[in-house]
Design a protein around this motif. Structure first.
Motif, PDB file in Angstrom:
ATOM      1  N   LEU A 120      -7.479   1.708   6.322  1.00 45.19           N
ATOM      2  CA  LEU A 120      -6.110   1.323   5.971  1.00 45.19           C
ATOM      3  C   LEU A 120      -5.047   1.736   6.993  1.00 45.19           C
ATOM      4  O   LEU A 120      -4.154   0.934   7.294  1.00 45.19           O
ATOM      5  CB  LEU A 120      -5.746   1.833   4.566  1.00 45.19           C
ATOM      6  N   CYS A 155      -2.651  -1.080   8.320  1.00 45.11           N
ATOM      7  CA  CYS A 155      -1.249  -1.057   7.881  1.00 45.11           C
ATOM      8  C   CYS A 155      -0.277  -0.979   9.065  1.00 45.11           C
ATOM      9  O   CYS A 155       0.870  -1.383   8.948  1.00 45.11           O
ATOM     10  CB  CYS A 155      -0.995   0.111   6.931  1.00 45.11           C
ATOM     11  N   LEU A 173     -12.461   5.968  -1.372  1.00 42.28           N
ATOM     12  CA  LEU A 173     -11.442   6.750  -0.663  1.00 42.28           C
ATOM     13  C   LEU A 173     -11.771   6.819   0.828  1.00 42.28           C
ATOM     14  O   LEU A 173     -10.895   6.687   1.686  1.00 42.28           O
ATOM     15  CB  LEU A 173     -11.358   8.160  -1.269  1.00 42.28           C
ATOM     16  N   TYR A 205      -7.831  -1.658  -0.323  1.00 44.73           N
ATOM     17  CA  TYR A 205      -6.919  -0.822  -1.108  1.00 44.73           C
ATOM     18  C   TYR A 205      -7.305  -0.842  -2.590  1.00 44.73           C
ATOM     19  O   TYR A 205      -7.376   0.198  -3.241  1.00 44.73           O
ATOM     20  CB  TYR A 205      -5.481  -1.303  -0.903  1.00 44.73           C
ATOM     21  N   VAL A 234       0.860  -1.194   0.000  1.00 46.68           N
ATOM     22  CA  VAL A 234       0.000   0.000   0.000  1.00 46.68           C
ATOM     23  C   VAL A 234       0.895   1.243   0.000  1.00 46.68           C
ATOM     24  O   VAL A 234       1.871   1.301   0.738  1.00 46.68           O
ATOM     25  CB  VAL A 234      -0.922  -0.021   1.245  1.00 46.68           C
ATOM     26  N   GLN A 245     -10.866   3.593   2.432  1.00 47.04           N
ATOM     27  CA  GLN A 245      -9.408   3.492   2.545  1.00 47.04           C
ATOM     28  C   GLN A 245      -8.907   4.315   3.734  1.00 47.04           C
ATOM     29  O   GLN A 245      -8.079   3.854   4.514  1.00 47.04           O
ATOM     30  CB  GLN A 245      -8.746   3.980   1.254  1.00 47.04           C
ATOM     31  N   GLN A 246      -9.445   5.534   3.834  1.00 44.84           N
ATOM     32  CA  GLN A 246      -8.974   6.407   4.921  1.00 44.84           C
ATOM     33  C   GLN A 246      -9.457   5.914   6.281  1.00 44.84           C
ATOM     34  O   GLN A 246      -8.787   6.089   7.291  1.00 44.84           O
ATOM     35  CB  GLN A 246      -9.435   7.846   4.675  1.00 44.84           C
ATOM     36  N   HIS A 272       1.039   7.232   1.331  1.00 46.27           N
ATOM     37  CA  HIS A 272       0.022   8.247   1.661  1.00 46.27           C
ATOM     38  C   HIS A 272      -1.267   7.620   2.188  1.00 46.27           C
ATOM     39  O   HIS A 272      -2.087   8.303   2.801  1.00 46.27           O
ATOM     40  CB  HIS A 272      -0.245   9.170   0.457  1.00 46.27           C
ATOM     41  N   LEU A 273      -1.419   6.296   1.996  1.00 46.44           N
ATOM     42  CA  LEU A 273      -2.593   5.624   2.568  1.00 46.44           C
ATOM     43  C   LEU A 273      -2.211   4.857   3.849  1.00 46.44           C
ATOM     44  O   LEU A 273      -3.003   4.093   4.378  1.00 46.44           O
ATOM     45  CB  LEU A 273      -3.195   4.663   1.539  1.00 46.44           C
TER      46      LEU A 273
END
Lengths: 265, 384
Positions: free
Chosen positions: B113, B117, B106, B101, B57, B109-110, B60-61
């Protein structure tokens, strides 16, 4: 604040065998690693950066091109910049010529506030290079650090020598050598590896770049001559103590006392 | 076009980093965690700290910004020591966070993730059902639209990472209608733990990967909003197939790592074990076994890395992923079996790691496409 950590690439001595005929290390096929105490010195520098904030950590090594891999590892661990003093003219250096070369490299990447070195390397075990660098630069040195407290202007170092502890402080610039007891080095992170290979790299310094006196580098600048290296053959000298339980236990105690192996009461 | 068989320095650094971590942190505890069937939150967090989740990934994510080859090397290196922790990482990456991902909005993801991660949270991937294994299209879990919401009913089984203390939720695949030809249409939903009607229960007494978490899931009138739909309604089956293609690379890496670990243990043992007056590795019958093991591992590794390279180059890799998963899992079986054989009676005892490798490899020919299904996938791909 600018901290420079000196790093040596060494053969992994866990994997090294000795050629019994020549008494030298068989380096073929042996993985090269970062000298373990240098890793502790780097960790100490990274901790100071985390504590004080505005600190740049540079790593410096002298060695053949492949020593660049070890510097890349230091960049992956979080060092900001890396320099490798790499020139055929540096080859064959003993500790004095090595220290002189590293000192001249430090002058090139000056201003430097604090130099951190591992106390000694696992291949040569001399513990000479750190102190010799300090002498070449004419700066204070403190050895075998187990705790370092750095500020903008000075450094305070605690070292342990058996039952004795020593606390010394010095004005910066200064050089400190670091032992294994000081910290537990961090692991490389995937983000650190990605960043090092994307944004950082190892910069080479030749003998021209660092303006060395050719008589003080490499084999020419090395007064040490190694007569022979060998591994002492240690045989097992067994001793048999015979008798009943009482004779046996006294016999063991007397033997241990004679060898000075019992704690003094 | 150039042909290079040398991994670049970055990949070698990833291998060295993960190997050091696995040797120092996982090896000393692997046997005991496995024996106790204990999922370790602290070890999972530690793996998160060094960046073993979200490897592919972008930064930025919240990810690590590495490529597929790096990720597969990391899974291989963990599996070389312990299948359970490798399962947590492989499922966490390939099944838990990858669908979000690749297909998530979006906002999704925000929302998910960063913590996935970091290894602070895990996500399950709910596809398999009691009566829908190889026949994944036969799943019975249904979702029905109710205004802006969806109501889910059904159950899932054998879902990795779905019932750990740090599980955030599970991606649930459900039937949401049928297409013009009457084929069921599937949609994936991100269902968070704690949603009323949703339960995930750990499944115990597994043969292998006993320190990894496996759960069964029950959904009873579970209401989620339309924000829980992964990507677009109706995309579920496509998302699942794509996720499995990538997941197969990580199962292949687990096979490769398992084989490597078993082989190294067998080689070490064969060099130490003396019978008939010399180490058994000097007996041709044993040395030939070890030679075959080393050869199979090299072939598996070269082919798997090529499949990952295709994925990194954005080229089709479905056939290669199926071949890599099939080959790596089958050589893991052969190598682990011979490793036990070389250990003799000791190989049957838990003091020796090969006993664990022997059990751990068995899942690899079943999970994420059985060997039989993979042969079907490959035979279709070659035009049968």
């Amino acid at each position: 604040m600018h901290i420079v950590v000196t790093i040596k690439q060494v053969p992994d001595t866990n994997e090294v065998r000795i050629d019994k005929k020549t008494g030298t290390l068989i380096r073929e096929g042996v993985p090269a690693i970062m000298n373990p105490e240098d890793k502790h010195a780097l960790e100490a520098a990274l901790c100071i950066r985390e504590e004080l904030g505005d600190v740049k950590v540079t790593v410096l090594s002298m060695g053949p091109p492949q020593a660049g891999n070890t510097l890349m590892e230091a960049l992956c661990l979080g060092a900001d910049e890396a320099f490798l003093a790499c020139d055929k003219a540096f080859a064959g250096a003993d500790t004095l010529a090595t220290a002189y070369t590293l000192a001249m490299a430090l002058k090139k990447i000056a201003p430097v506030d604090l130099v951190l070195c591992g106390s000694q390397a696992i291949d040569g075990d001399t513990a000479q290079v750190g102190p010799q660098i300090a002498e070449c630069l004419g700066i204070p040195q403190i050895t075998y650090a187990e705790r370092i407290k750095a500020s903008e202007k000075s450094v305070e170092v605690e070292s342990g020598f058996g039952a004795v502890r020593r606390r010394v402080s010095a004005d910066l610039p200064a050089l400190v050598t670091v032992g294994k007891a000081i910290n537990r080095p961090r692991y490389k992170t995937m983000k650190g590896i990605a960043a090092a290979f994307r944004d950082k790299g190892v910069q080479l310094l030749t003998s021209q770049d660092i303006k060395v006196n050719p008589g003080r580098i490499g084999l020419t600048g090395s007064p040490t001559s190694v007569k022979k290296t060998f591994v002492p053959e240690l045989g097992r000298a067994g001793r048999i103590i015979d008798g009943g339980p009482e004779t046996l236990s006294l016999g063991i105690i007397h033997t241990l006392e004679a060898e000075n192996l019992l704690p003094k009461s | 076009m150039s042909l290079s068989y040398q991994l670049d320095e970055k990949h070698e650094m990833v291998r060295a980093a993960v190997r050091e971590f696995a040797e120092c942190e996982i090896r000393p505890v692997a046997g005991a965690l496995e024996e106790k069937e204990a999922f370790s939150v602290s070890l999972t967090r530690q793996m998160g700290e060094i960046g073993l989740f979200g490897m592919i990934v972008p930064e930025h994510l919240g990810g690590q910004g590495l490529d597929y080859v790096s990720y597969i090397i990391a899974v291989e290196e963990i599996a070389r020591i312990d299948g359970s922790q490798a399962a947590t990482v492989a499922a966490g990456n390939s099944l838990g966070l990858s669908p979000i991902y690749y297909f998530g909005t979006l906002e999704q993801q925000q929302r998910y993730l960063p913590e996935l991660c970091r290894g602070d949270a895990l996500m399950g991937f709910g596809l398999t059902e009691a009566n829908a294994g190889s026949d994944a299209g036969a799943s019975k879990t249904r979702a029905v639209k109710d205004g802006d919401d969806w109501i889910l009913n059904g159950s899932k089984i054998f879902i990795t990472n779905a019932a750990t203390p740090i599980t955030r939720g599970t991606i649930i695949q459900a039937v949401t209608g049928s297409d013009s030809r009457g084929k069921p249409e599937h949609t994936c939903f991100v269902v968070e733990n704690g949603t009323p009607g949703y339960t995930a229960t750990p499944m115990k007494h597994k043969l292998m990967w006993r320190a990894s978490n496996t759960a069964e899931i029950s959904l009873s009138d579970v209401r989620v909003s339309r924000d829980a739909v992964l990507g677009q309604p109706g995309d579920g089956f496509k998302q699942m197939l794509s996720t499995l293609d990538r997941g197969r690379l990580s199962i292949a890496a687990m096979g490769l790592g398992c084989a490597q670990g078993a082989y190294e243990a067998a080689l070490k043992y064969a060099n130490e074990r003396v019978q008939f007056g010399r180490p058994i590795s000097k007996q041709q019958v044993i040395s030939f076994k070890l030679a075959d093991m080393a050869m199979k591992i090299e072939l598996a590794r070269n082919f798997l890395y090529r499949a990952c390279w295709l994925a990194d180059q954005h080229q089709p890799f479905g056939k290669e992923a199926a071949m890599a998963k099939l080959y790596c899992s089958e050589i893991a079986k052969e190598v682990a079996d011979e490793a036990v054989q070389i250990h003799g009676g000791y190989g049957l005892m838990k003091e020796y790691d090969v006993e664990r490798f022997y059990r751990d490899q068995r899942l690899l020919q079943i999970g994420e496409g059985t060997s039989e299904v993979l042969r079907m996938v490959i035979s279709r791909a070659i035009g049968c």
